[in-house]
Design an enzyme around this catalytic site. Structure first.
Site, mmCIF file in Angstrom:
data_model
loop_
_atom_site.group_PDB
_atom_site.id
_atom_site.type_symbol
_atom_site.label_atom_id
_atom_site.label_comp_id
_atom_site.label_asym_id
_atom_site.label_seq_id
_atom_site.Cartn_x
_atom_site.Cartn_y
_atom_site.Cartn_z
ATOM 1 N N HIS A 114 0.854 -1.273 -0.177
ATOM 2 C CA HIS A 114 0.021 0.169 0.115
ATOM 3 C C HIS A 114 0.877 1.152 0.017
ATOM 4 C CE1 HIS A 114 -3.298 2.434 1.097
ATOM 5 N NE2 HIS A 114 -2.465 3.137 1.667
ATOM 6 N N GLU A 115 1.836 1.421 1.044
ATOM 7 C CA GLU A 115 2.595 2.596 0.848
ATOM 8 C C GLU A 115 3.439 2.799 -0.259
ATOM 9 O OE1 GLU A 115 2.007 4.736 3.172
ATOM 10 O OE2 GLU A 115 0.537 3.513 4.359
ATOM 11 N N HIS A 147 3.041 6.786 -6.938
ATOM 12 C CA HIS A 147 2.527 8.006 -7.223
ATOM 13 C C HIS A 147 3.536 9.246 -7.510
ATOM 14 C CE1 HIS A 147 -1.669 9.949 -7.049
ATOM 15 N NE2 HIS A 147 -1.203 10.296 -7.968
ATOM 16 N N HIS A 173 1.674 4.745 -2.852
ATOM 17 C CA HIS A 173 1.956 6.230 -2.797
ATOM 18 C C HIS A 173 3.224 6.516 -3.184
ATOM 19 C CE1 HIS A 173 -1.570 6.734 -0.310
ATOM 20 N NE2 HIS A 173 -1.430 6.188 0.677
#
Length: 661
Positions: A448-449, A455, A452
């Site tokens: 998940h991290e 991104h 980011h």
């Protein structure tokens, strides 16, 4: 003291900060110098006798504040991951000053007049969006208010900033103080050997993670110790000691409500949601209204099943323990049996990095020549076929100086205007072991991290305002949630899920059981999340004339009114340790996780429809969404990518809720 290390760009690769040259005593003078420099730059913009143009006003604003950005990026990293009494003292002093500095720029009447005078005609899409964004943010910040109202607004912003900082400080200290000491090792029965070793390494203490649910509750056979650990978790910030946060919660809510009223909104939630992709609180209500009844019904049914297994009513400290036993009974899957196959290094390199390579052609090379803010930290060069992209910084292990949870931030953001490449950080709180074996939830957090991080790393925009995660709050979780899908993709799972001693792959039978159990406990998981979301919205729908005297009573009433008062599924965060909302940037925005998950689940379907883990799919996703940051309207970009509006069905099916509607 040496000269200000933030005055000029770092000479290190990609502007990575020269941490060896930075001391605590540098920060306050550097903040003062950075604010003064940016104030002078803005004064030069407003004093320019030439008519206002996009270049001499908006672009000049984008370029301003470079030194302040540099010191803020390093300092915020240390606040979250290497907090010391000195850092906390500086934070308490500088937070309201930074709020006042921001207000002085945003509310500058001469600057606002220039923004209003600039025509969007002839601007490209990204430049037009930046002009609109700057103007919108100024209006939302009070640029059209009268002088007296602006003065009150500045005072509100300063106090809100001070209290948010204090909330985080009290929460960190309170969590450390609340760690449960276990003098008798026999009471740790049920924990794996490496988990027992981690407790010993931390002074025979069971440390607390940020959410209500504590990982050890799934394994500890000592029910009294489970209750003690749960009680320590849910009473953080509510014990009447120096770590109590209830006064901060009440005051923050009142200040935010008053500010919203000044800005023409009925409550803080209205002001926040206005600029999200949701648009209105009513739109959020409509989505949550579909989810709450089925989630709660499933959670209550799950609790009944657990009670039948336990032979007694399920208390909050029992749920995880008996859920693991029921999972094993139904699916012959014990979560602890997975951990030997989930060794951190292999998950990182052969899972997280592997998936990024297959999708986007990224390569990662660890380097050991850059200074670190803590010995646990690691740095990787990131590149694709076209050359270097930036740096990825990983700070993965828990320590007392680090706040709970997991997050992404940046030392440097990508911008063609500034000529900068991204330097992106992931910070987690994994208990170190020898070796470090993960739970499946920790693997999910790692993916998940890193979503980011992608991104930020794959950003390809001109203006720093729009770089990477510079998107609406309720869209920022979307790429990170999409990246979770690769943790159990067959090709990725085969690559990283190998026994840490023998190297044998996770047995096929365990893979099948893992997939079969995927929806197990989703009623509880969805309900605890929704309870926190609805609690956040209840606080931030209070108006300026509303007051709260009793925080626990308000919570209980809010959960009951929302229909999520399930005893075995308390909110993921209670108010007194809800750092996202009272110490971070998610006030009235915690709904964004489930809002983004609608897009995420729909995107997972798109990948499945188009062949899954392929470079073509990765490039399409990168080109349409990951690289564009806030430079395009996110929902328009999503529709162009997906060919239609997102649908709720995939989310309901993922969580096992669709069949119960």
């Amino acid at each position: 003291m040496t000269a200000d290390p933030f005055r000029a760009p770092s000479p290190l690769p990609h502007g990575y900060p020269d941490l060896d040259a930075i001391r605590e005593e540098h920060f306050l003078p550097a903040f003062e110098a950075g604010m003064a420099q940016q104030r002078a730059e803005v004064d030069a913009i407003t004093a320019d006798p030439a008519p206002p143009t996009f270049d001499n006003t908006v672009v000049a604003l984008e370029r301003s504040g470079a030194a302040l950005r540099r010191v803020s990026a390093v300092f915020s990293t240390l606040v979250g991951s290497c907090s010391t009494p000195g850092i906390r003292e500086i934070e308490a002093e500088v937070a309201p000053r930074l709020a006042a500095h921001g207000d002085a720029i945003t509310l500058d009447p001469a600057l606002f007049a220039r923004l209003e005078a600039i025509s969007p005609d002839g601007l490209d899409e990204e430049s037009r969006r930046l002009l609109e964004r700057r103007h919108r943010d100024a209006v939302r910040a009070g640029a059209r208010l009268g002088a007296d109202e602006q003065q009150r607004l500045r005072a509100l912003n300063a106090e809100i900033s001070t209290l948010s900082t204090e909330f985080g400080s009290r929460l960190l200290a309170g969590a450390n103080a609340a760690a449960v000491r276990v003098d008798d090792p026999a009471r740790l029965d049920g924990l794996s050997p490496d988990a027992v070793a981690a407790v010993a390494a931390r002074g025979d203490r069971l440390s607390l993670v940020l959410p209500t649910g504590q990982p050890a509750l799934a394994s500890l056979t000592d029910r009294a110790l489970r209750e003690e650990l749960h009680t320590a978790s849910v009473t953080r910030g509510a014990l009447g000691d120096e770590h109590d946060t209830r006064d901060i919660v009440r005051r923050l809510v009142a200040l935010r409500a008053e500010r919203a009223a000044l800005l023409g909104h009925p409550h803080h939630a209205s002001w926040v949601v206005e600029v999200g992709t949701a648009g209105t609180v009513e739109a959020i209500d409509a989505m949550l209204g579909e989810l709450v009844p089925v989630a709660v019904a499933n959670a209550r049914a799950e609790a009944a099943d657990l009670a039948a297994l336990a032979g007694h009513e399920i208390e909050p400290w029992d749920r995880a323990y008996y859920a693991e036993r029921l999972r094993k009974e139904r699916y012959d899957l014990d979560a602890a049996s997975l951990r030997p196959y989930l060794e951190l290094e292999r998950v990182l390199h052969d899972g997280v990095f592997f998936a990024a390579h297959r999708l986007y052609g990224l390569t990662f090379s660890e380097r050991h020549d850059l200074p670190l803010h803590h010995p646990d930290v690691r740095v990787f060069d990131v590149a694709d076929e076209d050359g270097p992209l930036g740096l990825f910084v990983a700070d993965l292990f828990a320590r007392d100086s680090k706040r709970g949870g997991a997050w992404m931030n940046s030392f440097v953001v990508q911008s063609h205007l500034l000529g900068t490449r991204p330097v992106v950080l992931n910070t987690l709180n994994i208990a170190r072991g020898e070796p470090t074996l993960l739970t499946i939830d920790e693997v999910r957090t790692l993916f998940h991290e890193f979503g980011h991080a992608l991104h930020g790393l794959l950003s390809d925009v001109r203006y720093p305002t729009f770089s990477g995660t510079g998107v609406p709050r309720d869209f920022v979780e979307y790429p990170s949630q999409v990246n979770e899908m690769w943790l159990d993709d067959p090709e990725v799972l085969r690559n990283y899920a190998r026994h840490h001693v023998t190297g044998e792959p996770l047995p096929a039978v365990l893979v099948e059981r893992l997939h079969a159990a995927r929806r197990f406990g989703e009623g509880f998981a969805t309900t605890e999340y929704l309870a926190a979301t609805l609690l956040d919205l209840a606080w931030h729908r209070l108006g300026p004339d509303d007051s709260v005297d009793d925080v626990p009573a308000f919570e209980a009433d809010a959960l009951r009114a929302a229909g999520v008062d399930v005893p075995s599924a308390p909110p993921r965060y209670r108010s007194t340790y809800f750092n996202h909302v009272f110490g971070g940037g998610y006030s009235a925005g915690y709904y964004s996780y489930i809002w983004s998950e609608v897009l995420d689940a729909d995107t997972v379907d798109w990948f499945a429809e188009n062949g899954g883990l392929t470079r073509a799919n990765g490039d399409a996703f990168r080109r349409a969404l990951l690289s564009r940051g806030g430079a395009v309207d996110p929902m328009e970009a999503y529709r162009a990518f997906r060919g239609r509006d997102p649908e709720l069905r995939p989310l309901l099916e993922r969580r096992g809720l669709a069949v119960h509607r």
